[in-house]
Design an enzyme around this catalytic site. Sequence first.
Site, PDB file in Angstrom:
ATOM      1  N   GLU A 208      46.329  52.496  46.390  1.00 41.27           N
ATOM      2  CA  GLU A 208      45.001  52.159  46.198  1.00 41.27           C
ATOM      3  C   GLU A 208      44.579  51.173  47.078  1.00 41.27           C
ATOM      4  OE1 GLU A 208      41.487  51.150  45.426  1.00 41.27           O
ATOM      5  OE2 GLU A 208      41.908  51.106  43.327  1.00 41.27           O
TER       6      GLU A 208
ATOM      7  N   CYS B 167      37.259  46.810  45.734  1.00 40.66           N
ATOM      8  CA  CYS B 167      37.361  47.592  46.830  1.00 40.66           C
ATOM      9  C   CYS B 167      36.155  48.724  46.721  1.00 40.66           C
ATOM     10  CB  CYS B 167      38.709  48.244  46.857  1.00 40.66           C
ATOM     11  SG  CYS B 167      38.830  49.272  45.068  1.00 40.66           S
TER      12      CYS B 167
HETATM   13  C1  UN1 Z   1      39.535  47.773  43.245  1.00 41.29           C
HETATM   14  O1  UN1 Z   1      38.753  46.822  43.565  1.00 41.29           O
HETATM   15  O2  UN1 Z   1      40.999  47.247  43.784  1.00 41.29           O
HETATM   16  O3  UN1 Z   1      35.001  50.967  40.042  1.00 41.29           O
HETATM   17  C2  UN1 Z   1      39.557  48.692  42.385  1.00 41.29           C
HETATM   18  C3  UN1 Z   1      35.264  49.893  40.419  1.00 41.29           C
HETATM   19  C4  UN1 Z   1      36.548  49.297  40.029  1.00 41.29           C
HETATM   20  C5  UN1 Z   1      37.465  48.983  41.268  1.00 41.29           C
HETATM   21  C6  UN1 Z   1      38.765  48.936  41.163  1.00 41.29           C
HETATM   22  N1  UN1 Z   1      37.510  50.538  39.316  1.00 41.29           N
HETATM   23  O4  UN1 Z   1      34.645  49.153  40.816  1.00 41.29           O
END
Ligand code: UN1
Length: 511
Positions: free
Chosen positions: A266, A300
């Site tokens: 991810e 992210c």
């Molecule tokens: C990350 O920042 O690596 O929806 C993923 C969201 C979080 C993001 C996580 N689940 O903001």
Amino acid sequence: DNELKALADAIAASAQAWTAVPLVPGGKSGAATINVTDPADRRRIVGTWQPADAALVDKALANAVAAQPEWDRLPAAGRAKILEHTADLLEANRGELIALCVREAGKTIPDAIAEVREAVDFCRYYAAQARKMLGHPEALPGPTGESNQLFLNGRGVFAAISPWNFPLAIFMGQVVAALVTGNAVIAKPAEQTNLIAYRATQFLHEAGVPAGVLQFLPGDGATVGAALCKDSRIAGVVFTGSTETARAINRALAARDAAIAVLIAETGGQNALIADSSSLPEQVVKDAVSSAFYSAGQRCSCARILFVQEDIADKVIAMLAGAMDELTVGEPRLLSTDIGPVIDEDAKKILDDHAARMDREARSIKVAKLDASASHGTFFAPRAYEISSLAQLPREVFGPVLHVLRWKASNLDKVIADINATGYGLTLGVHSRIDTTIEQIAKGVKVGNCYVNRNQIGAVVGVQPFGGEGLSGTGPKAGGPHYLARFVTERTLTINTTAAGGNASLLTLGE
Ligand code: UN1
């Protein structure tokens, strides 16, 4: 509110210093310990941790290989129960975990509360999924005189390489998904947040995960991460972090003279928010601010580019500047704070360099002001710039910077094509009250998570499965119904049950 106040006071008063050491049965690291300082005030020591050395990596791999088969033979329901017990322990210790998220990771109190909540959700959700998926072999229809069954088992040893931005939630999500499916796990968390990961590991052990099945191996990317990925004893890697690191992991796994490993990655995003002239400017600004600046832009999923249709652009930009004046950027222990520090000096340096470039090449809309409480940490003031083309941007800028671009109604196809051309495909925000426009955008932009007329952060486990495509990751989505499937091997058992086959009775492998 009283509970929040008590929590804030407890965090401020907590003088506790945490310690983390590698957890590898029969092994010990010879490396010197390292101090952890608070991102909000570098004079405050949060604790110390000891990195693993090369010999310990080898020992951990040997332990994991030895421990995995017995763990895999346990009924899935037994492993699921351990996850549920872990969830209870996290909840019972939420005060300490929230304090750690604030002190080690610089999270605001609301973000720290959400972090613990998400970790608990991952435990309970994957436990439920494992019961459904792994509880019993699936009988498959076939011709008379034949029995067909599908058995799922762990792949072997997984390396879980987790990020600092969700030091508890993503750490937990990776580790428990690999464990509940029957794998042994070697956890290598980001170096910035080892203390949280260590406490999480202790709770998993306390709940019943054997010491050899889950080992904690803190250290740097070269000594620990790269050493794990090039070892033929690793059957899979679950990773969250940069696209660049995911590629390096992929290369290391591919270069081994060993079975082909699984990589579940991810990675980053270059996430857009598209607002058309039918949208509500107040709502666009509210959602842009929370998606781009909250959590110091260190998700992210954060919005990085706001595409605003020309007719409403001046209004939205003026309101955005006004909203940014209202942000409190400072000490995350204070309930009045909206936005805390960025994680460390390196992160701040990259953001400072980006801001210096944008100051030269773009139009500055606003620089939020820092609170007086922000003077001793790695703080970076949120900024908004107006740019004229996506080509002005580097790949992902991981912090509270929003880039605004105007678009004309006739250019919507080009906006969609430009977003797709970034190669990323993580989140997308759409603000519009025209169904056909929403449909055109939602169908046209290749992303994993598309949010309409709301903010684009904070995906909820089991409700909004999260993850992207292209440069943003491999899938399957975390917190979704297909995630566990990549952690298992599948064995199809076909038996001739006629007289010619000796009337073999149905075998049961495992469960
Ligand atoms: C990350 O920042 O690596 O929806 C993923 C969201 C979080 C993001 C996580 N689940 O903001």
